[in-house]
Design a protein around this motif. Structure first.
Motif, short mmCIF file in Angstrom:
data_model
loop_
_atom_site.label_atom_id
_atom_site.label_comp_id
_atom_site.label_asym_id
_atom_site.label_seq_id
_atom_site.Cartn_x
_atom_site.Cartn_y
_atom_site.Cartn_z
N GLY A 172 61.81 -19.98 50.64
CA GLY A 172 60.86 -21.04 50.32
C GLY A 172 61.47 -22.42 50.45
N TYR A 251 50.34 -16.42 46.56
CA TYR A 251 50.53 -17.15 47.82
C TYR A 251 49.32 -18.01 48.14
CZ TYR A 251 51.66 -18.16 52.67
OH TYR A 251 51.93 -18.81 53.85
N TYR A 260 54.33 -24.50 47.87
CA TYR A 260 54.95 -23.55 48.79
C TYR A 260 54.68 -22.12 48.29
CZ TYR A 260 57.36 -27.46 50.98
OH TYR A 260 57.64 -28.63 51.65
N PHE A 262 55.62 -19.20 49.40
CA PHE A 262 56.74 -18.26 49.36
C PHE A 262 57.42 -18.29 47.99
CE2 PHE A 262 57.75 -18.16 54.22
CZ PHE A 262 56.61 -17.42 54.42
#
Length: 419
Positions: A172, A251, A260, A262
């Motif tokens: 990430g 997600y 983000y 991830f």
């Protein structure tokens, strides 16, 4: 007779998917006693398939959007697995070694890769920056023998825990630096016009949103599932459906809000791993994710093998070979080794934590993401040097990981007996 033995693209893709599923089920079991990892075999099979059938029958994923979405899903599954594996994810002792890899080894790797891309390969500055960003994350998929134990099993190995924790989070953290390269090429080299925006929004804010959304979403999912269930019904909850919810919801929510995703997926999985009350169900989640991961890894690396076979002449470019080998054998090991100065780790532990920073599917995702977001110079050459780095990482790390795993076990067992 025209209805018999007809082959069209749709049926061929279904047949190929079936073959890949069979390989994903069989190959890892066949390799358990050999010093090989499954991705090595998939790369070889992809190359063989291309040379036998030719580009007219088997084609690599030429559409960058397709590469992006498939590799995105692979990374999400792997990050969930990494999060579920980490015992005590919210203790400093879990992160004290991987933290050094994140704040020292990762920036050093980015800077060195950027320099090599510019000086050796001859990339324009923006393309060199992109290469540095996409090649920096450690892959949570490759050489799984060096990841920490599955949920519920004690693992005192500092090496395995450090590599798993690093791989879980730096996939990430590569996003802000990928965006740095994208902004560099879209807004110009006069960084004063956009550096503040990058730092406040693409670095600080999006990271914070990803972490917070992941923690909240993981906690809500855990409470929802296990508060409405009792001992009789909890075992009936589909591990597959729950796993997909744990992968997809954090997600999607994080990306919608602007964070983000991830990071959100990894921290959501960490919330689940922090509870030992339902450890049997955590094992079921982990097992399903590993099965899913095995299939998508087969798809990705067979496709990569096809790409290497199609463009093998690029892999004999001395500049590309030099950069790829330097990244695997010098840059990451040296950056990692420097990170552990004055930590109390012995030379073997420092070597293992430094050398096994594997490059893999995350790099392919960031490559596809950046190339679909902006126009970079020499995309074919960038893809070639990235693929070459992944190839050597798969080969060198995959061949040696099992031997190192045995030494880690022997070392940890000796230390445990000495206590």
């Amino acid at each position: 007779m025209s209805e018999f033995f007809k082959i069209d693209a749709h049926l061929l893709l279904i047949a190929i998917a079936g073959i890949m599923a069979l390989l994903a089920a069989v190959v890892p079991e066949m390799l358990k006693k050999l010093h090989l990892s499954a991705p090595i075999i998939y790369l070889i099979l992809g190359g063989i398939a291309f040379w036998i059938s030719g580009a007219g029958v088997i084609k690599p994923l030429r559409q960058l959007e397709e590469i992006k979405y498939i590799t995105e899903f692979v990374v999400l599954v792997a990050l969930t697995n990494a999060g579920l594996r980490i015992k005590d994810p919210f203790k400093w002792s879990t992160w004290k070694y991987s933290f050094r890899l994140l704040i020292i080894a990762m920036p050093v790797t980015i800077a060195a890769a950027t320099f090599l891309g510019w000086w050796v390969v001859g990339f324009a500055p923006a393309t060199a920056l992109l290469f540095g960003a996409l090649i920096s994350p450690t892959d949570p998929v490759l050489a799984s023998e060096l990841q920490t134990s599955e949920p519920g099993k004690e693992d005192t190995s500092k090496v395995k825990l450090g590599l798993t924790a690093e791989a879980g989070i730096n996939d990430g953290l590569a996003f802000p630096f990928t965006w740095f390269a994208i902004l560099f090429i879209t807004k110009g080299p006069d960084y004063q016009n956009w550096l503040g925006e990058w730092f406040l929004y693409y670095f600080l804010l999006k990271i914070a949103i990803g972490v917070v959304v992941g923690l909240l979403c993981g906690w809500l999912l855990y409470k929802l599932i296990f508060s409405i269930s009792n001992k009789d019904t909890i075992g009936k909850i589909s591990r597959g459906i729950l796993s997909l919810a744990l992968i997809l919801l954090p997600y999607a929510l994080s990306e919608i809000i602007g964070g983000y995703g991830f990071l959100a997926v990894f921290f959501a999985a960490c919330i689940f791993s922090d509870y030992e009350k339902h450890i049997e169900h955590m094992n079921n989640l982990h097992d399903f994710n590993e099965e899913l991961e095995s299939f998508v890894v087969a798809v990705i690396f067979i496709g990569t093998g096809v790409f290497i076979a199609m463009h093998y002449e690029l892999l004999f470019d001395l500049q590309i070979l030099a950069v790829a080998l330097l990244m695997v054998l010098v840059v990451r090991p040296l950056a990692g080794y420097i990170s552990f100065i004055n930590t109390g780790l012995n030379h073997f532990q420092r070597f293992a934590l430094s050398f096994y920073g594997m490059r893999g599917i995350g790099s392919m995702f960031y490559l596809a993401y950046a190339l679909t977001s902006a126009e970079f110079d020499e995309p074919k050459k960038l893809m070639a040097v990235t693929t070459a780095t992944i190839f050597f990482s798969v080969l060198i790390h995959g061949v040696s990981a099992r031997s190192v795993q045995k030494r880690i076990k022997k070392y940890d067992a000796t230390n445990e007996d000495a206590k």
